[in-house]
Write a protein that holds these residues in place. Structure first.
Motif, mmCIF file in Angstrom:
data_model
loop_
_atom_site.group_PDB
_atom_site.id
_atom_site.type_symbol
_atom_site.label_atom_id
_atom_site.label_comp_id
_atom_site.label_asym_id
_atom_site.label_seq_id
_atom_site.Cartn_x
_atom_site.Cartn_y
_atom_site.Cartn_z
ATOM 1 N N LEU A 50 0.858 -1.180 0.000
ATOM 2 C CA LEU A 50 0.000 0.000 0.000
ATOM 3 C C LEU A 50 0.892 1.227 0.000
ATOM 4 O O LEU A 50 0.748 2.122 0.819
ATOM 5 C CB LEU A 50 -0.900 -0.042 1.243
ATOM 6 C CG LEU A 50 -1.834 -1.252 1.270
ATOM 7 C CD1 LEU A 50 -2.353 -1.505 2.663
ATOM 8 C CD2 LEU A 50 -2.977 -1.054 0.298
ATOM 9 N N GLY A 54 -3.709 6.245 -1.564
ATOM 10 C CA GLY A 54 -4.914 5.637 -1.002
ATOM 11 C C GLY A 54 -5.959 6.659 -0.591
ATOM 12 O O GLY A 54 -5.763 7.867 -0.731
ATOM 13 N N PRO A 55 -7.084 6.186 -0.049
ATOM 14 C CA PRO A 55 -8.226 7.063 0.247
ATOM 15 C C PRO A 55 -8.155 7.810 1.580
ATOM 16 O O PRO A 55 -9.018 8.636 1.855
ATOM 17 C CB PRO A 55 -9.413 6.094 0.247
ATOM 18 C CG PRO A 55 -8.825 4.802 0.707
ATOM 19 C CD PRO A 55 -7.438 4.770 0.109
ATOM 20 N N LEU A 56 -7.161 7.534 2.406
ATOM 21 C CA LEU A 56 -7.036 8.221 3.694
ATOM 22 C C LEU A 56 -6.210 9.488 3.552
ATOM 23 O O LEU A 56 -5.354 9.586 2.668
ATOM 24 C CB LEU A 56 -6.341 7.319 4.719
ATOM 25 C CG LEU A 56 -7.102 6.107 5.213
ATOM 26 C CD1 LEU A 56 -6.198 5.248 6.102
ATOM 27 C CD2 LEU A 56 -8.358 6.507 5.964
ATOM 28 N N ARG A 61 -3.305 8.096 7.585
ATOM 29 C CA ARG A 61 -2.468 6.996 7.098
ATOM 30 C C ARG A 61 -1.230 6.832 7.990
ATOM 31 O O ARG A 61 -0.894 5.728 8.402
ATOM 32 C CB ARG A 61 -2.059 7.292 5.649
ATOM 33 C CG ARG A 61 -1.100 6.312 5.046
ATOM 34 C CD ARG A 61 -0.690 6.750 3.634
ATOM 35 N NE ARG A 61 0.387 5.951 3.157
ATOM 36 C CZ ARG A 61 0.270 4.727 2.676
ATOM 37 N NH1 ARG A 61 -0.912 4.164 2.607
ATOM 38 N NH2 ARG A 61 1.316 4.051 2.261
ATOM 39 N N ASP A 144 -14.427 2.609 1.835
ATOM 40 C CA ASP A 144 -13.095 2.387 1.266
ATOM 41 C C ASP A 144 -11.999 2.798 2.246
ATOM 42 O O ASP A 144 -10.923 2.196 2.278
ATOM 43 C CB ASP A 144 -12.930 3.085 -0.088
ATOM 44 C CG ASP A 144 -13.042 4.599 -0.033
ATOM 45 O OD1 ASP A 144 -13.723 5.134 0.867
ATOM 46 O OD2 ASP A 144 -12.462 5.260 -0.917
ATOM 47 N N GLN A 145 -12.271 3.772 3.082
ATOM 48 C CA GLN A 145 -11.294 4.183 4.085
ATOM 49 C C GLN A 145 -11.177 3.145 5.208
ATOM 50 O O GLN A 145 -10.071 2.879 5.683
ATOM 51 C CB GLN A 145 -11.670 5.543 4.662
ATOM 52 C CG GLN A 145 -11.547 6.675 3.648
ATOM 53 C CD GLN A 145 -12.071 7.980 4.183
ATOM 54 O OE1 GLN A 145 -13.154 8.037 4.769
ATOM 55 N NE2 GLN A 145 -11.294 9.045 3.989
ATOM 56 N N GLU A 148 -9.094 0.449 3.888
ATOM 57 C CA GLU A 148 -7.699 0.892 3.831
ATOM 58 C C GLU A 148 -7.050 0.806 5.213
ATOM 59 O O GLU A 148 -5.896 0.380 5.340
ATOM 60 C CB GLU A 148 -7.618 2.324 3.290
ATOM 61 C CG GLU A 148 -6.217 2.812 3.052
ATOM 62 C CD GLU A 148 -5.609 2.368 1.735
ATOM 63 O OE1 GLU A 148 -4.449 2.744 1.474
ATOM 64 O OE2 GLU A 148 -6.271 1.648 0.960
ATOM 65 N N LEU A 151 -6.364 -2.830 5.855
ATOM 66 C CA LEU A 151 -5.260 -3.271 4.997
ATOM 67 C C LEU A 151 -3.919 -2.715 5.472
ATOM 68 O O LEU A 151 -2.911 -3.440 5.495
ATOM 69 C CB LEU A 151 -5.519 -2.852 3.544
ATOM 70 C CG LEU A 151 -6.592 -3.635 2.811
ATOM 71 C CD1 LEU A 151 -7.000 -2.918 1.522
ATOM 72 C CD2 LEU A 151 -6.115 -5.041 2.507
ATOM 73 N N LEU A 152 -3.883 -1.447 5.838
ATOM 74 C CA LEU A 152 -2.633 -0.858 6.324
ATOM 75 C C LEU A 152 -2.144 -1.560 7.585
ATOM 76 O O LEU A 152 -0.946 -1.828 7.726
ATOM 77 C CB LEU A 152 -2.810 0.641 6.609
ATOM 78 C CG LEU A 152 -2.841 1.565 5.396
ATOM 79 C CD1 LEU A 152 -3.302 2.962 5.810
ATOM 80 C CD2 LEU A 152 -1.495 1.615 4.703
#
Length: 184
Positions: A50, A54-56, A61, A144-145, A148, A151-152
């Motif tokens: 990642l 991304g969306p953050l 992030r 989506d956030q 993310e 995932l992060l």
């Protein structure tokens, strides 16, 4: 030195291009040099990573990444991220220290950031979120956030395992973990 060999310059042209894309012209990190020496692992690392925006927000992030690395005692990756992104993410010295030493509800964080850090802590401790923790994230973040964030946490746990298990030396210029009062 790391426990596995690291590529040395000059790098093959395709690897140099990949390093340039990730590092934006800066010398490649030891982690990348070790991984790039193993084609399959490097491909999987880059493919599952990642490393893009991304969306953050950059701030959210970096809070997720810094906290995840701190929870995994990965001074290597925490230090790289703090040195590289903390100023741009507008993290204060107190907040940087709090990613390592403070509870999620530390007063230096906004309510939304406390919710975010509590979710990171839960994912680290239990690899899941309670209904309340998930609802807290959804009250602050779009779908989506939320994905993310999860995932992060997973990716940087993997990065932490790699850096710690490979015995990567700390990067020059990277930040060092703060020490709790009364410790050396």
């Amino acid at each position: 030195m790391p426990r596995l060999g690291a590529l040395q310059p000059p790098y093959p042209a395709d690897i140099q291009t990949q390093f340039d894309q990730i590092m934006r012209g800066a010398p490649p990190l030891m982690l990348f040099r070790v991984m790039a020496g193993h084609a399959r692992a490097w491909s999987k690392f880059r493919g599952g990573s990642l490393l893009d925006r991304g969306p953050l927000s950059l701030r959210d992030r970096e809070i997720v990444i810094d906290r995840t690395c701190a929870l995994n005692a990965c001074e290597y990756e925490w230090g790289v991220h703090v040195a590289t992104f903390a100023a741009a993410a507008q993290l204060s010295p107190q907040q940087i220290e709090a990613t390592v030493l403070s509870a999620a509800d530390a007063p230096c964080w906004s309510e939304q950031e406390q919710t975010l850090i509590a979710a990171v802590d839960a994912l680290h401790a239990r690899a899941t979120l309670s209904e309340i923790e998930f609802a807290g994230l959804r009250a602050c973040y779009a779908e989506d956030q939320v994905l993310e964030i999860i995932l992060l946490c997973g990716f940087y746990r993997t990065v932490s395992c790699l850096a710690n298990a490979l015995g990567l030396p700390l990067e020059s210029g990277a930040a060092r973990f703060p020490r709790a009062a009364g410790t050396g």
